[in-house]
Write a protein that holds these residues in place. Structure first.
Motif, PDB file in Angstrom:
ATOM      1  N   CYS A 104       0.815  -1.220   0.000  1.00  0.00           N
ATOM      2  CA  CYS A 104       0.000   0.000   0.000  1.00  0.00           C
ATOM      3  C   CYS A 104       0.847   1.267   0.000  1.00  0.00           C
ATOM      4  CB  CYS A 104      -0.963  -0.007   1.188  1.00  0.00           C
ATOM      5  SG  CYS A 104      -2.155  -1.359   1.070  1.00  0.00           S
ATOM      6  N   ARG A 105       2.142   1.133  -0.163  1.00  0.00           N
ATOM      7  CA  ARG A 105       3.036   2.278  -0.352  1.00  0.00           C
ATOM      8  C   ARG A 105       3.332   2.488  -1.840  1.00  0.00           C
ATOM      9  NH1 ARG A 105       5.792   4.539   3.769  1.00  0.00           N
ATOM     10  NH2 ARG A 105       7.503   5.069   2.382  1.00  0.00           N
ATOM     11  N   LEU A 106       2.947   1.521  -2.663  1.00  0.00           N
ATOM     12  CA  LEU A 106       3.193   1.625  -4.097  1.00  0.00           C
ATOM     13  C   LEU A 106       2.264   2.668  -4.713  1.00  0.00           C
ATOM     14  CD1 LEU A 106       3.384  -2.175  -4.927  1.00  0.00           C
ATOM     15  CD2 LEU A 106       5.303  -0.586  -4.673  1.00  0.00           C
ATOM     16  N   THR A 107       2.697   3.274  -5.807  1.00  0.00           N
ATOM     17  CA  THR A 107       1.841   4.212  -6.533  1.00  0.00           C
ATOM     18  C   THR A 107       0.797   3.421  -7.302  1.00  0.00           C
ATOM     19  OG1 THR A 107       3.601   5.831  -6.717  1.00  0.00           O
ATOM     20  CG2 THR A 107       1.803   6.000  -8.313  1.00  0.00           C
ATOM     21  N   VAL A 108      -0.459   3.791  -7.131  1.00  0.00           N
ATOM     22  CA  VAL A 108      -1.563   3.119  -7.810  1.00  0.00           C
ATOM     23  C   VAL A 108      -2.148   4.083  -8.829  1.00  0.00           C
ATOM     24  CG1 VAL A 108      -3.849   2.091  -7.530  1.00  0.00           C
ATOM     25  CG2 VAL A 108      -2.068   1.670  -5.819  1.00  0.00           C
ATOM     26  N   VAL A 109      -1.876   3.804 -10.098  1.00  0.00           N
ATOM     27  CA  VAL A 109      -2.439   4.605 -11.188  1.00  0.00           C
ATOM     28  C   VAL A 109      -3.865   4.136 -11.418  1.00  0.00           C
ATOM     29  CG1 VAL A 109      -2.237   5.190 -13.637  1.00  0.00           C
ATOM     30  CG2 VAL A 109      -0.171   4.936 -12.240  1.00  0.00           C
ATOM     31  N   LEU A 110      -4.787   5.083 -11.429  1.00  0.00           N
ATOM     32  CA  LEU A 110      -6.199   4.749 -11.613  1.00  0.00           C
ATOM     33  C   LEU A 110      -6.546   4.655 -13.092  1.00  0.00           C
ATOM     34  CD1 LEU A 110      -7.689   7.066  -8.853  1.00  0.00           C
ATOM     35  CD2 LEU A 110      -7.219   4.604  -8.724  1.00  0.00           C
ATOM     36  N   MET A 111      -7.372   3.689 -13.417  1.00  0.00           N
ATOM     37  CA  MET A 111      -7.849   3.472 -14.770  1.00  0.00           C
ATOM     38  C   MET A 111      -9.276   4.017 -14.881  1.00  0.00           C
ATOM     39  SD  MET A 111      -5.519   1.923 -16.509  1.00  0.00           S
ATOM     40  CE  MET A 111      -4.095   2.621 -15.763  1.00  0.00           C
ATOM     41  N   PRO A 112      -9.749   4.265 -16.097  1.00  0.00           N
ATOM     42  CA  PRO A 112     -11.098   4.830 -16.274  1.00  0.00           C
ATOM     43  C   PRO A 112     -12.207   4.014 -15.623  1.00  0.00           C
ATOM     44  CG  PRO A 112      -9.886   4.967 -18.326  1.00  0.00           C
ATOM     45  CD  PRO A 112      -9.034   4.155 -17.380  1.00  0.00           C
ATOM     46  N   ASP A 113     -12.055   2.697 -15.523  1.00  0.00           N
ATOM     47  CA  ASP A 113     -13.112   1.885 -14.929  1.00  0.00           C
ATOM     48  C   ASP A 113     -12.985   1.746 -13.407  1.00  0.00           C
ATOM     49  OD1 ASP A 113     -10.826   0.383 -15.352  1.00  0.00           O
ATOM     50  OD2 ASP A 113     -11.898  -1.485 -15.702  1.00  0.00           O
ATOM     51  N   ASP A 114     -11.997   2.395 -12.797  1.00  0.00           N
ATOM     52  CA  ASP A 114     -11.875   2.417 -11.340  1.00  0.00           C
ATOM     53  C   ASP A 114     -12.801   3.497 -10.788  1.00  0.00           C
ATOM     54  OD1 ASP A 114      -9.908   0.402 -11.181  1.00  0.00           O
ATOM     55  OD2 ASP A 114      -8.301   1.862 -11.511  1.00  0.00           O
ATOM     56  N   HIS A 115     -13.493   3.164  -9.733  1.00  0.00           N
ATOM     57  CA  HIS A 115     -14.420   4.113  -9.115  1.00  0.00           C
ATOM     58  C   HIS A 115     -14.124   4.207  -7.634  1.00  0.00           C
ATOM     59  CE1 HIS A 115     -16.612   4.207 -12.861  1.00  0.00           C
ATOM     60  NE2 HIS A 115     -16.607   2.888 -12.859  1.00  0.00           N
ATOM     61  N   VAL A 116     -13.217   5.111  -7.281  1.00  0.00           N
ATOM     62  CA  VAL A 116     -12.876   5.336  -5.881  1.00  0.00           C
ATOM     63  C   VAL A 116     -13.409   6.704  -5.475  1.00  0.00           C
ATOM     64  CG1 VAL A 116     -10.827   3.854  -6.000  1.00  0.00           C
ATOM     65  CG2 VAL A 116     -10.588   6.284  -6.396  1.00  0.00           C
ATOM     66  N   PRO A 117     -13.611   6.926  -4.192  1.00  0.00           N
ATOM     67  CA  PRO A 117     -14.099   8.241  -3.750  1.00  0.00           C
ATOM     68  C   PRO A 117     -13.169   9.364  -4.219  1.00  0.00           C
ATOM     69  CG  PRO A 117     -14.171   6.655  -1.952  1.00  0.00           C
ATOM     70  CD  PRO A 117     -13.438   6.001  -3.073  1.00  0.00           C
ATOM     71  N   THR A 118     -13.753  10.476  -4.609  1.00  0.00           N
ATOM     72  CA  THR A 118     -12.959  11.580  -5.168  1.00  0.00           C
ATOM     73  C   THR A 118     -11.933  12.121  -4.186  1.00  0.00           C
ATOM     74  OG1 THR A 118     -14.709  13.143  -4.574  1.00  0.00           O
ATOM     75  CG2 THR A 118     -14.713  12.290  -6.822  1.00  0.00           C
ATOM     76  N   TRP A 119     -12.194  12.040  -2.881  1.00  0.00           N
ATOM     77  CA  TRP A 119     -11.228  12.553  -1.906  1.00  0.00           C
ATOM     78  C   TRP A 119      -9.968  11.701  -1.846  1.00  0.00           C
ATOM     79  CZ3 TRP A 119      -9.785   9.694   2.378  1.00  0.00           C
ATOM     80  CH2 TRP A 119     -10.586   8.615   2.713  1.00  0.00           C
ATOM     81  N   LEU A 120      -9.984  10.525  -2.489  1.00  0.00           N
ATOM     82  CA  LEU A 120      -8.813   9.650  -2.523  1.00  0.00           C
ATOM     83  C   LEU A 120      -8.038   9.753  -3.836  1.00  0.00           C
ATOM     84  CD1 LEU A 120     -10.184   6.425  -0.818  1.00  0.00           C
ATOM     85  CD2 LEU A 120      -8.412   7.962   0.041  1.00  0.00           C
ATOM     86  N   ILE A 121      -8.399  10.700  -4.675  1.00  0.00           N
ATOM     87  CA  ILE A 121      -7.756  10.820  -5.985  1.00  0.00           C
ATOM     88  C   ILE A 121      -6.819  12.016  -6.011  1.00  0.00           C
ATOM     89  CG2 ILE A 121      -8.124  11.184  -8.454  1.00  0.00           C
ATOM     90  CD1 ILE A 121     -10.873   9.846  -8.116  1.00  0.00           C
ATOM     91  N   ASP A 122      -5.575  11.767  -6.414  1.00  0.00           N
ATOM     92  CA  ASP A 122      -4.604  12.827  -6.690  1.00  0.00           C
ATOM     93  C   ASP A 122      -4.429  12.906  -8.195  1.00  0.00           C
ATOM     94  OD1 ASP A 122      -3.953  13.781  -4.172  1.00  0.00           O
ATOM     95  OD2 ASP A 122      -2.194  12.487  -3.938  1.00  0.00           O
TER      96      ASP A 122
END
Length: 114
Positions: free
Chosen positions: A30-48
């Motif tokens: 969970c220290r790795l960088t996680v690049v989000l894909m278009p089909d990922d739906h995470v809460p907006t407050w967790l997106i950089d």
């Protein structure tokens, strides 16, 4: 006459170490960088977003993913976690490599109290 075909060998699945457990490593993946894909739906407050618009999961000041509960090392968005997190299998070669990078030769193991 038996016409069944042999199932192809899944070398990746065979390389999973069943002795590796998430509760013994402090969620170092969970220290790795996680690049989000278009089909990922995470809460907006967790997106950089970087200056080019690339979206990643936010990290806290400690370097861990902001979705990790610091008290349990559990994922607070587990059911909605990004695809890359779903594909990072416990005990896989990638998992074991990250654990080795973090802990070196002294990777902790589970302790069973009697």
């Amino acid at each position: 006459m038996n016409l069944s075909r042999a199932q192809p060998v899944d070398r990746y699945a065979e390389s999973i170490d069943p002795g590796v457990h998430c509760n013994t490593c402090e969620a170092v993946c969970c220290r790795l960088t996680v690049v989000l894909m278009p089909d990922d739906h995470v809460p907006t407050w967790l997106i950089d977003r970087d200056e080019h618009g690339m979206e990643t999961l936010a990290k806290g000041e400690d370097g861990w993913c902001a979705a990790v509960d610091p008290n349990t090392s559990g994922c607070t968005i587990y059911d909605e976690r990004p695809g890359i997190c779903r594909k990072f299998a416990m005990g896989s070669p990638s998992c074991r490599d990250e654990r080795h990078k973090w802990f070196g030769a002294t990777i902790p193991t589970a302790v069973h109290m009697l």
